[in-house]
Design an enzyme around this catalytic site. Structure first.
Site, mmCIF file in Angstrom:
data_model
loop_
_atom_site.group_PDB
_atom_site.id
_atom_site.type_symbol
_atom_site.label_atom_id
_atom_site.label_comp_id
_atom_site.label_asym_id
_atom_site.label_seq_id
_atom_site.Cartn_x
_atom_site.Cartn_y
_atom_site.Cartn_z
ATOM 1 N N LYS A 26 57.218 37.914 39.533
ATOM 2 C CA LYS A 26 56.883 37.519 38.164
ATOM 3 C C LYS A 26 58.081 36.775 37.604
ATOM 4 C CE LYS A 26 53.366 38.067 35.427
ATOM 5 N NZ LYS A 26 51.970 38.350 35.773
ATOM 6 N N ASP A 47 50.800 32.752 33.019
ATOM 7 C CA ASP A 47 50.606 34.063 32.396
ATOM 8 C C ASP A 47 50.581 33.740 30.895
ATOM 9 O OD1 ASP A 47 50.667 37.108 33.318
ATOM 10 O OD2 ASP A 47 51.836 37.028 31.479
HETATM 11 N N1 GLU Z 1 49.572 36.115 35.704
HETATM 12 C C1 GLU Z 1 48.405 36.513 36.421
HETATM 13 C C2 GLU Z 1 48.476 37.993 36.759
HETATM 14 O O1 GLU Z 1 49.007 38.764 35.989
HETATM 15 C C3 GLU Z 1 48.109 35.604 37.606
HETATM 16 C C4 GLU Z 1 49.196 35.452 38.619
HETATM 17 C C5 GLU Z 1 48.913 34.392 39.666
HETATM 18 O O2 GLU Z 1 47.856 33.788 39.635
HETATM 19 O O3 GLU Z 1 49.781 34.204 40.526
HETATM 20 O O4 GLU Z 1 47.982 38.456 37.760
#
Ligand code: GLU
Length: 452
Positions: A132, A172
């Protein structure tokens, strides 16, 4: 000493070590606690994981990259924001997870999100590790050009740490199509290569159909699976949705497709309650408000003549289903009690860790079906995984093809939760089921690699 007291002691000891090593990181502590509560008793029975020190290793990120993002606003003022990429675990595939731009972003928040992402990505069945990233940059009120300059400056550092087989960021909160496009354009310029190094891209340059809708659709598919398993269905139900970002809007859309009535939507200023239901026409207006005009939710109440509750969340409204789709810790113990009192039968978490530990306890004690984030919102990253596959194959699948795969993935996640979370005479414990099923795949890979 009985087993319960024994495992409570072990959880306490584990958490006190974790807190000592990660002082002050309360969101990270919360996310880990929720998982080790289930997993310590599990590893006590499956001793290879305990002997392999897997939980200790899995709660320590592989690495954290911290860097400064310097940029100039439209008035010529210089800013220095902080950004991170937390590469948590790549045991089962390249790092994968979103980028968040929000003033509440801290290392603790990104570690909680990265940790959750490891288990969530594992649950999808696709070869994706967990990561993340993001920044404490506040994009609210910033012009397009300011956003562009921020993204360009961020990628000047980030490009060294990502790659299609290394780490593939996505969006996100506050990172959508616009930001991903600016980031991708800068990567391409810096590296002189066109590759699937980000997901959530525009359709003209390697994006996937249904990616935008995937998290919201997936949360509703997960709900549908939970209800079907309990011989019930989404059709005809009333639903509360919080948030009005990407996840919330497409959660509402899928609820409409399946014949439910959506009563609420919210943003950081408050929530709207529309007892007549947010229908197709109103939803189109809301999508335009939020995606194009970047307006406030109170404008919906003015336009359609319903109530706006300033500074409040929607959990006091009577409804059958609830979808927290805004942000972490938006649903507290009192909210859970209000939902139970009003007859709510099931929750599917569209956001990451929206319910506090106390709220989850209320749901489980009252036999409310509780779909935890790492299972219920895995649809977004799952379609990101499908975007990566399409990029590697240099093809694009149709909307039906992607949506069918998404449905199948959500069904498989549900089955895995049932496999590990079934309880005698009680509804499925989806929280424990998701934690164990997500853990086992990553843990087995880590064991296979030996002590590295
Ligand atoms: N931010 C999204 C999540 O919390 C998607 C992450 C992504 O697609 O890599 O899963």
């Amino acid at each position: 000493m009985n087993t319960k007291t024994n495992s409570e002691k072990e959880i306490k000891a584990f958490m006190s070590g974790l807190k000592r090593r990660n002082p002050g990181e309360k969101e990270f502590h919360q996310a880990v606690h929720e998982v080790v509560e289930t997993l310590l008793p599990f590893t006590a029975e499956h001793t290879k994981y305990r002997d392999g020190y897997i939980l200790e290793r899995m709660t320590e990120p592989d690495r954290i990259i911290t860097f400064r993002v310097t940029w100039e606003d439209d008035a010529g003022q210089i800013h220095a924001d902080r950004a991170w990429r937390v590469q948590f675990n790549n045991a089962i595939g390249p790092y994968k997870g979103g980028l968040r731009f929000h003033p509440t972003v801290t290392q603790s928040v990104l570690k909680f999100l990265g940790f959750e992402q490891v288990l969530k990505n594992s649950l999808t069945g696709l070869p994706m590790g967990g990561a993340k990233g993001g920044s404490n940059f506040n994009p609210k009120g910033r012009s397009d050009r300011e956003i562009m300059r921020f993204c360009q400056s961020m990628m000047i550092e980030l490009h060294r740490h990502i790659g299609e087989d290394v780490d593939v960021p996505a969006g996100d909160i506050n990172v959508g199509a616009r930001e991903i496009s600016y980031l991708f354009g800068t990567y391409k310029r810096l590296e002189n290569r066109f590759a699937g190094i980000l997901t959530g891209k525009g359709l003209a340059f390697g994006g996937s159909l249904v990616r935008k809708e995937a998290t919201g659709y997936g949360a509703v598919y997960f709900m549908q699976n939970m209800l079907n398993h309990a011989n019930d269905e989404v059709k005809g139900k009333t639903a509360l949705v919080s948030g009005s970002g990407n996840v919330a809007l497409y959660c509402m859309e899928k609820l409409l497709h399946l014949g439910a009535k959506v009563l609420t939507a919210s943003d950081s200023s408050g929530f709207i309650h529309d007892p007549k239901g947010i229908d197709r026409e109103k939803l189109d207006w809301l999508i335009d408000l939020k995606e194009n005009r970047r307006g406030r939710i109170s404008e919906y109440a003015e336009k359609f003549g319903c109530e706006f509750h300033e500074g409040k969340t929607p959990w006091g409204v009577k409804a059958d289903l609830a979808f927290p789709c805004a942000t972490q810790n938006e649903l507290h113990e009192v909210d859970a009690q209000a939902l139970v009192k009003n007859g709510c039968i099931a929750i599917a978490e569209g956001a990451n860790m929206p319910s506090t530990a106390e709220a989850i306890e209320v749901f489980l004690q009252n036999d409310v079906l509780f779909g935890p984030a790492k299972a219920a919102n895995a649809g977004g990253v799952a379609v990101s995984g499908l975007e990566q596959s399409q990029n590697q194959l240099r093809i694009s699948w149709s909307r039906e093809e992607v949506d069918d795969r998404l449905k199948k993935i959500m069904e498989n996640i549900h089955s895995k939760c049932v496999q590990y979370g079934t309880r005698e005479g009680k509804p499925v414990d989806y929280k424990s089921g998701a934690n164990i099923a997500g853990f086992v795949k990553v843990a087995d890979a880590m064991l296979a690699y030996g002590v590295v």
